[in-house]
Design a protein around this motif. Structure first.
Motif, short mmCIF file in Angstrom:
data_model
loop_
_atom_site.label_atom_id
_atom_site.label_comp_id
_atom_site.label_asym_id
_atom_site.label_seq_id
_atom_site.Cartn_x
_atom_site.Cartn_y
_atom_site.Cartn_z
N LYS A 72 0.84 -1.21 0.00
CA LYS A 72 0.00 0.00 0.00
C LYS A 72 0.87 1.27 0.00
CE LYS A 72 -4.34 -1.65 1.90
NZ LYS A 72 -4.94 -1.72 0.61
N ILE A 73 1.96 1.23 0.76
CA ILE A 73 2.86 2.39 0.81
C ILE A 73 3.51 2.58 -0.57
CG2 ILE A 73 5.06 3.22 1.77
CD1 ILE A 73 4.11 1.85 4.46
N ARG A 74 3.89 1.48 -1.21
CA ARG A 74 4.48 1.57 -2.56
C ARG A 74 3.49 2.16 -3.56
NH1 ARG A 74 7.38 -2.94 -1.47
NH2 ARG A 74 5.83 -4.39 -2.24
N GLN A 75 2.22 1.74 -3.44
CA GLN A 75 1.18 2.24 -4.35
C GLN A 75 0.92 3.72 -4.13
OE1 GLN A 75 -1.65 -1.26 -3.61
NE2 GLN A 75 -2.54 -0.21 -5.36
N GLY A 76 1.03 4.16 -2.89
CA GLY A 76 0.73 5.57 -2.60
C GLY A 76 -0.74 5.84 -2.73
N LYS A 77 -1.09 6.90 -3.42
CA LYS A 77 -2.50 7.28 -3.55
C LYS A 77 -3.29 6.13 -4.13
CE LYS A 77 -1.89 12.19 -3.70
NZ LYS A 77 -1.65 13.37 -4.43
N PRO A 78 -4.53 5.91 -3.70
CA PRO A 78 -5.36 6.73 -2.82
C PRO A 78 -5.14 6.46 -1.34
CG PRO A 78 -6.62 4.85 -3.54
CD PRO A 78 -5.24 4.73 -4.17
N PHE A 79 -4.12 5.68 -1.00
CA PHE A 79 -3.92 5.29 0.39
C PHE A 79 -3.27 6.42 1.20
CE2 PHE A 79 -3.70 1.31 -2.09
CZ PHE A 79 -4.86 0.74 -1.61
N ASN A 80 -3.63 6.47 2.47
CA ASN A 80 -3.03 7.42 3.40
C ASN A 80 -1.70 6.81 3.86
OD1 ASN A 80 -2.21 8.82 5.69
ND2 ASN A 80 -4.29 9.18 6.39
N VAL A 81 -0.65 7.18 3.14
CA VAL A 81 0.66 6.56 3.36
C VAL A 81 1.16 6.78 4.79
CG1 VAL A 81 3.08 6.58 2.63
CG2 VAL A 81 1.26 6.62 0.92
N GLN A 82 0.93 7.96 5.34
CA GLN A 82 1.39 8.22 6.72
C GLN A 82 0.71 7.29 7.71
OE1 GLN A 82 0.77 12.60 6.82
NE2 GLN A 82 2.79 12.66 7.78
N LEU A 83 -0.60 7.12 7.57
CA LEU A 83 -1.36 6.23 8.46
C LEU A 83 -0.87 4.79 8.29
CD1 LEU A 83 -3.70 5.77 10.46
CD2 LEU A 83 -5.18 5.44 8.47
N ILE A 84 -0.66 4.37 7.07
CA ILE A 84 -0.23 3.00 6.81
C ILE A 84 1.18 2.78 7.35
CG2 ILE A 84 0.29 1.31 5.00
CD1 ILE A 84 -2.12 2.66 3.47
N GLN A 85 2.05 3.78 7.20
CA GLN A 85 3.40 3.68 7.75
C GLN A 85 3.34 3.54 9.27
OE1 GLN A 85 6.53 3.65 5.95
NE2 GLN A 85 7.06 2.82 7.97
N GLN A 86 2.43 4.28 9.88
CA GLN A 86 2.25 4.19 11.34
C GLN A 86 1.81 2.78 11.73
OE1 GLN A 86 -0.52 7.13 12.91
NE2 GLN A 86 -0.84 5.91 14.74
N LYS A 87 0.86 2.22 10.98
CA LYS A 87 0.38 0.86 11.26
C LYS A 87 1.51 -0.15 11.06
CE LYS A 87 -4.51 1.55 10.26
NZ LYS A 87 -5.09 1.13 11.54
N LEU A 88 2.33 0.06 10.03
CA LEU A 88 3.47 -0.82 9.78
C LEU A 88 4.48 -0.72 10.93
CD1 LEU A 88 5.08 -2.75 7.98
CD2 LEU A 88 5.95 -0.74 6.75
N ASP A 89 4.78 0.50 11.35
CA ASP A 89 5.71 0.71 12.46
C ASP A 89 5.21 0.02 13.73
OD1 ASP A 89 7.26 2.21 10.74
OD2 ASP A 89 6.61 4.15 11.52
N GLU A 90 3.90 0.15 14.00
CA GLU A 90 3.31 -0.48 15.18
C GLU A 90 3.42 -2.01 15.09
OE1 GLU A 90 -0.70 1.03 15.26
OE2 GLU A 90 -0.06 3.00 16.00
N LEU A 91 3.18 -2.54 13.89
CA LEU A 91 3.28 -3.98 13.68
C LEU A 91 4.70 -4.45 13.97
CD1 LEU A 91 1.77 -6.55 12.48
CD2 LEU A 91 2.97 -5.98 10.36
N ILE A 92 5.68 -3.76 13.41
CA ILE A 92 7.08 -4.14 13.58
C ILE A 92 7.49 -4.03 15.05
CG2 ILE A 92 9.47 -3.46 13.02
CD1 ILE A 92 8.34 -2.76 10.17
N ALA A 93 6.94 -3.05 15.75
CA ALA A 93 7.24 -2.86 17.17
C ALA A 93 6.51 -3.86 18.06
CB ALA A 93 6.88 -1.42 17.59
N GLY A 94 5.67 -4.70 17.45
CA GLY A 94 4.96 -5.72 18.22
C GLY A 94 3.67 -5.21 18.84
N LYS A 95 3.22 -4.02 18.43
CA LYS A 95 2.00 -3.44 19.01
C LYS A 95 0.82 -3.45 18.04
CE LYS A 95 4.78 -0.20 21.64
NZ LYS A 95 5.68 0.78 21.10
N GLY A 96 1.11 -3.67 16.77
CA GLY A 96 0.06 -3.58 15.75
C GLY A 96 -0.67 -4.89 15.55
N GLN A 97 -1.78 -4.80 14.81
CA GLN A 97 -2.60 -5.98 14.54
C GLN A 97 -2.17 -6.65 13.24
OE1 GLN A 97 -6.42 -3.85 14.53
NE2 GLN A 97 -7.11 -5.41 15.97
#
Length: 118
Positions: A72-97
Motif C-alpha cells: 500500500k505504501i508503494r502504491q501511494g495514492k489513494p492510500f493514506n501513506v502516513q497512516l499505513i506507515q504508522q500501522k506498519l511501524d506499530e506492527l514491527i514494534a509488536g503493538k500492531g494488529q
C-alpha cells in the motif's frame, strides 16, 4: 451457521474469495478490501465458525501483514501513506494488529454475529 474454512485459503485474496462464495453467491461483485468485508457483514444474520483458524492466524500473520502495508505504501495514492506507515511501524514494534486480528475485529464489531474459532 456459516463456516469459513481456513483450509481453503492461505492469503488475503483467498480469504476474500472464500467470503465471496459464502455470502455473495448471487452478486456480480466480490469482496476485495477490508472495508468491503465489513460492509457485507451488515447484511449477515448468521453465526460464523472459522475452522482451521490457527492456520489462518499463521497465514495472515506478521509477514503477510507487513507485505500488505508495504504494498500500500508503494502504491501511494489513494492510500493514506502516513497512516499505513504508522500501522506498519506499530506492527514491527509488536503493538500492531495482523490481518487475521483485523478480520476478527471486523467480524466481532457486528453484534448480530457470534464468531467461533476452531
Amino acid at each position: 451457521m456459516t463456516v469459513i474454512n481456513g483450509g481453503h485459503f492461505s492469503d488475503l485474496e483467498g480469504f476474500y474469495e472464500e467470503i465471496s462464495q459464502l455470502f455473495m453467491k448471487d452478486e456480480d461483485w466480490k469482496v476485495g478490501t477490508l472495508d468491503g468485508f465489513d460492509d457485507i457483514l451488515y447484511g449477515v444474520e448468521t453465526d460464523i465458525t472459522w475452522k482451521d483458524s490457527q492456520k489462518s492466524k499463521e497465514d495472515l500473520g506478521f509477514e503477510v501483514t507487513k507485505e500488505f502495508y508495504e504494498n500500500k505504501i508503494r502504491q501511494g495514492k489513494p492510500f493514506n501513506v502516513q497512516l499505513i506507515q504508522q500501522k506498519l511501524d506499530e506492527l514491527i514494534a509488536g503493538k500492531g494488529q495482523t490481518l487475521f486480528e483485523i478480520l476478527i475485529e471486523i467480524i466481532e464489531s457486528h453484534k448480530n454475529i457470534t464468531l467461533s474459532l476452531e
